[in-house]
Design a protein around this motif. Structure first.
Motif, PDB file in Angstrom:
ATOM      1  N   LYS A   1       0.865  -1.169   0.000  1.00 37.27           N
ATOM      2  CA  LYS A   1       0.000   0.000   0.000  1.00 37.27           C
ATOM      3  C   LYS A   1       0.901   1.217   0.000  1.00 37.27           C
ATOM      4  CE  LYS A   1      -3.938   2.187   2.275  1.00 37.27           C
ATOM      5  NZ  LYS A   1      -4.891   2.104   3.425  1.00 37.27           N
ATOM      6  N   GLY A   2       0.939   1.926  -1.122  1.00 35.90           N
ATOM      7  CA  GLY A   2       1.817   3.089  -1.251  1.00 35.90           C
ATOM      8  C   GLY A   2       3.270   2.711  -1.101  1.00 35.90           C
ATOM      9  N   ARG A   3       3.922   3.267  -0.098  1.00 33.23           N
ATOM     10  CA  ARG A   3       5.346   3.027   0.128  1.00 33.23           C
ATOM     11  C   ARG A   3       5.609   1.992   1.220  1.00 33.23           C
ATOM     12  NH1 ARG A   3       9.110   6.312  -2.120  1.00 33.23           N
ATOM     13  NH2 ARG A   3       8.273   7.812  -3.613  1.00 33.23           N
ATOM     14  N   ALA A   4       4.583   1.238   1.569  1.00 31.61           N
ATOM     15  CA  ALA A   4       4.719   0.219   2.615  1.00 31.61           C
ATOM     16  C   ALA A   4       4.489  -1.173   2.038  1.00 31.61           C
ATOM     17  CB  ALA A   4       3.732   0.482   3.738  1.00 31.61           C
ATOM     18  N   PHE A   5       5.250  -2.140   2.554  1.00 31.88           N
ATOM     19  CA  PHE A   5       5.168  -3.517   2.088  1.00 31.88           C
ATOM     20  C   PHE A   5       5.101  -4.454   3.290  1.00 31.88           C
ATOM     21  CE2 PHE A   5       7.368  -1.015  -1.033  1.00 31.88           C
ATOM     22  CZ  PHE A   5       6.837  -1.427  -2.240  1.00 31.88           C
ATOM     23  N   LEU A   6       4.442  -5.589   3.092  1.00 31.51           N
ATOM     24  CA  LEU A   6       4.368  -6.624   4.117  1.00 31.51           C
ATOM     25  C   LEU A   6       5.054  -7.884   3.621  1.00 31.51           C
ATOM     26  CD1 LEU A   6       0.648  -6.188   5.220  1.00 31.51           C
ATOM     27  CD2 LEU A   6       2.688  -5.409   6.447  1.00 31.51           C
TER      28      LEU A   6
ATOM     29  N   LEU B   1       7.089  -2.330  -8.589  1.00 34.99           N
ATOM     30  CA  LEU B   1       6.832  -2.687  -7.200  1.00 34.99           C
ATOM     31  C   LEU B   1       5.462  -3.344  -7.025  1.00 34.99           C
ATOM     32  CD1 LEU B   1       8.342   0.434  -5.391  1.00 34.99           C
ATOM     33  CD2 LEU B   1       9.402  -1.794  -5.802  1.00 34.99           C
ATOM     34  N   ASP B   2       4.536  -3.064  -7.917  1.00 35.00           N
ATOM     35  CA  ASP B   2       3.229  -3.724  -7.847  1.00 35.00           C
ATOM     36  C   ASP B   2       3.338  -5.214  -8.131  1.00 35.00           C
ATOM     37  OD1 ASP B   2       1.817  -1.430  -7.199  1.00 35.00           O
ATOM     38  OD2 ASP B   2       1.506  -0.883  -9.307  1.00 35.00           O
ATOM     39  N   THR B   3       4.365  -5.615  -8.862  1.00 34.51           N
ATOM     40  CA  THR B   3       4.509  -7.039  -9.183  1.00 34.51           C
ATOM     41  C   THR B   3       4.889  -7.856  -7.954  1.00 34.51           C
ATOM     42  OG1 THR B   3       6.874  -6.978  -9.791  1.00 34.51           O
ATOM     43  CG2 THR B   3       5.270  -6.413 -11.509  1.00 34.51           C
ATOM     44  N   TYR B   4       5.390  -7.198  -6.903  1.00 33.77           N
ATOM     45  CA  TYR B   4       5.695  -7.939  -5.679  1.00 33.77           C
ATOM     46  C   TYR B   4       4.429  -8.578  -5.121  1.00 33.77           C
ATOM     47  CZ  TYR B   4       6.315  -8.824  -0.727  1.00 33.77           C
ATOM     48  OH  TYR B   4       6.295  -9.427   0.504  1.00 33.77           O
ATOM     49  N   GLU B   5       3.384  -7.781  -4.933  1.00 32.12           N
ATOM     50  CA  GLU B   5       2.131  -8.343  -4.437  1.00 32.12           C
ATOM     51  C   GLU B   5       1.552  -9.339  -5.425  1.00 32.12           C
ATOM     52  OE1 GLU B   5      -2.393  -6.797  -3.968  1.00 32.12           O
ATOM     53  OE2 GLU B   5      -0.940  -5.803  -2.658  1.00 32.12           O
ATOM     54  N   ASN B   6       1.561  -8.991  -6.701  1.00 30.53           N
ATOM     55  CA  ASN B   6       0.988  -9.864  -7.723  1.00 30.53           C
ATOM     56  C   ASN B   6       1.621 -11.247  -7.693  1.00 30.53           C
ATOM     57  OD1 ASN B   6       0.770 -11.108 -10.467  1.00 30.53           O
ATOM     58  ND2 ASN B   6      -0.491  -9.292 -10.846  1.00 30.53           N
ATOM     59  N   GLU B   7       2.935 -11.288  -7.548  1.00 30.03           N
ATOM     60  CA  GLU B   7       3.628 -12.574  -7.588  1.00 30.03           C
ATOM     61  C   GLU B   7       3.541 -13.323  -6.267  1.00 30.03           C
ATOM     62  OE1 GLU B   7       6.900 -11.747 -11.112  1.00 30.03           O
ATOM     63  OE2 GLU B   7       7.598 -11.716  -9.043  1.00 30.03           O
TER      64      GLU B   7
END
Length: 512
Positions: free
Chosen positions: A278-283, A326-332
């Protein structure tokens, strides 16, 4: 304010691996943890083949193998006797150089990662707690409480939540943590013991009522016991002792426990957050997903998250790649996490189910069916690929493209040793690179040289064809060693179009 490229909250294996890969790739990071010291209990044990393959990038694989314990096989017990044995070595020998289950306790694992990170000039900031953060669009401002109790603000381009199931980053993101908790109470005990099940192999008791597994640890007579606690004892989790659950260990697996080094009880959860970014944050890791211990997938999945995200962050941080990367991180990674939760849930439910039918499945059918099915190569391959995580692929993500035979963009490159040449040796470098098995066209060789992209041309051997690799085909390897592009034409123009369409400046990404 102190400024960094990435603020990492949480210094477990996931956070440490993220810090290592980012630092190696040139990012300025800050890693904090609210605990005073690293963990002192063994916790997660299994380091799977895919993790070891990726650990070669920092020279960690051989250290983990040397310091840990190789488990060559699993034995299934029924009514106090071993009934079936399945060899890991026979199953995975043609798939990876790590055709075994590697046991390396989490406390030792963390110490190795911390020492490696310190060797790169970065230390974990202990007794430092993330209180919250604010995403200002162009930066993140985080509030921290340090060892002296004082609060400070710090700035980062991005924040990575590796802060576990009670993640402050996830709570701030507001992405939820849907799922549930299994009703069974589990216990874990690290012991020094003797008996037929203390022989360096993994032993699983398929008795009707409970689940019990014995994991070998490095050192003579050392083992990890994991089992369920049922009946009225399950209500006594806070006061339960090993003596309260040791009867089955002694009777069913004939284990004589001489010393208990650690004992704990816990409940198992199965949850996946709704978004990994979400924005500049990642889990990452347990902050993003948690599941049953079936197959020892948890820690390895968190490490996979970290390596997937690390190269993408550094590609965007001053190296010209589009933020869309960076959106591909969640996608993958979210697709794999969701699938993993469903798979481990089914296995876990079967292993712990009560009732006559479930008991028959475990004690009568499984000991016969498992070794019988394991005789078929396709079944062996599927089981090993799944547990070892070498089956993970990102075919569904549009960032990856092309296919040739059975290999698609997003796949793991098949591992092959031919005439003494290991095609995974070049993957030890965290860079984009091109592989061609056979001959590379002159225009491709010229393009790679012009842009500083390593081109590895392997003399054609029949072993490559047997592994599914096609002759004179281009395989573009991402920095995390997955295939970004497969191209039968082996054309520099196709490679250029692929990169341009994804906003990638590959020349700048070859630096480490």
């Amino acid at each position: 304010m102190m400024r960094s490229d990435v603020l990492i909250a949480g210094a477990g294996p996931t956070g440490l691996v993220l810090a290592l890969w980012l630092t190696k790739l040139g990012a300025k990071i800050r890693i904090i943890d609210k605990t005073a010291e690293p963990g002192t209990t063994s916790r997660a044990l299994a380091v799977h083949a895919r993790t070891l393959e990726l650990y070669r990038q920092l020279g960690l694989a051989d250290l983990v193998v040397t310091r840990g314990h190789k488990v060559p096989a699993v034995q299934l017990w029924v009514k106090g006797e071993p009934q079936a044995r399945v060899s890991f070595e026979e199953v995975g020998a043609q798939l990876t150089r790590y055709s075994f289950l590697q046991i390396f306790p989490q406390d030792e694992h963390e110490r190795l990662l911390i020492a490696t990170l310190e060797g790169l000039g970065v230390s974990v900031e202990r007794n430092t707690e993330l209180l919250g953060y604010r995403d200002e669009g162009g930066r993140v401002i985080a509030r921290l409480r340090g060892p002296d109790g004082q609060e400070e603000r710090c700035e980062a381009a991005y924040i990575a939540g590796c802060d576990g199931v009670r993640s402050i980053v996830r709570e701030t993101m507001g992405t939820g943590y849907p799922g549930g908790t299994y009703r069974h109470l589990f216990y874990v005990a690290d012991v020094e013991a003797s008996g037929p099940a203390i022989d360096g192999e993994l032993h699983v008791d398929l008795e009707e009522a409970d689940f019990l597994a014995v994991f070998p640890l490095a050192g003579k007579g050392r083992a990890r016991l994991i089992g369920t606690v049922r009946d009225d004892r399950a209500d006594l989790a806070d006061t339960l002792k090993f003596e309260d659950v040791s009867g089955r260990v002694i009777e069913n697996l004939k284990i004589h426990v001489e010393k208990v080094n650690w004992f704990s009880t816990y409940h198992v959860h199965h949850r996946v957050t709704q978004h990994f970014r979400k924005g500049r944050a990642f889990l990452l890791g347990d902050a993003a997903h948690i599941h049953s211990p079936a197959g020892g997938q948890g820690m390895n999945t968190g490490i996979g998250d970290a390596i997937n995200l690390a190269w993408k962050l550094t590609a965007v941080l001053g190296r010209g790649a589009s933020d869309a990367l960076l959106d591909t991180y969640e996608n993958e990674r979210i697709a794999f996490a969701q699938r993993l939760v469903k798979t481990t849930d089914r296995v876990f439910t079967l292993a712990t189910a009560e009732g006559r039918i479930a008991g028959l499945l475990r004690t009568r059918i499984a000991p016969v069916a498992i070794p019988t099915l394991a005789k078929f190569e396709a079944v062996r391959d599927f089981l090993f690929r799944t547990v070892s995580q070498i089956m993970i692929n990102y075919r569904h993500c549009s960032f990856n493209a092309g296919e040739a035979g059975d290999i698609h963009g997003g796949d793991r490159l098949p591992w092959v040793v031919a005439e003494g040449t290991d095609n995974y040796e070049p993957l030890a470098h965290i860079v984009w690179q091109v592989h061609v098995y056979g001959r590379a066209k002159p225009d491709l060789a010229a393009w790679c040289q012009e842009h500083g992209v390593p081109l590895h041309v392997f003399t054609w051997r029949s072993e490559y064809e047997e592994a599914g690799i096609l002759h004179d085909t281009l395989y573009l390897l991402r920095p995390d060693t997955y295939i970004g592009l497969v191209d039968r034409s082996c054309s520099a123009e196709t490679l250029r179009r692929y990169l341009d369409a994804r906003g990638m400046r590959i020349g700048s990404l070859t630096r480490c």
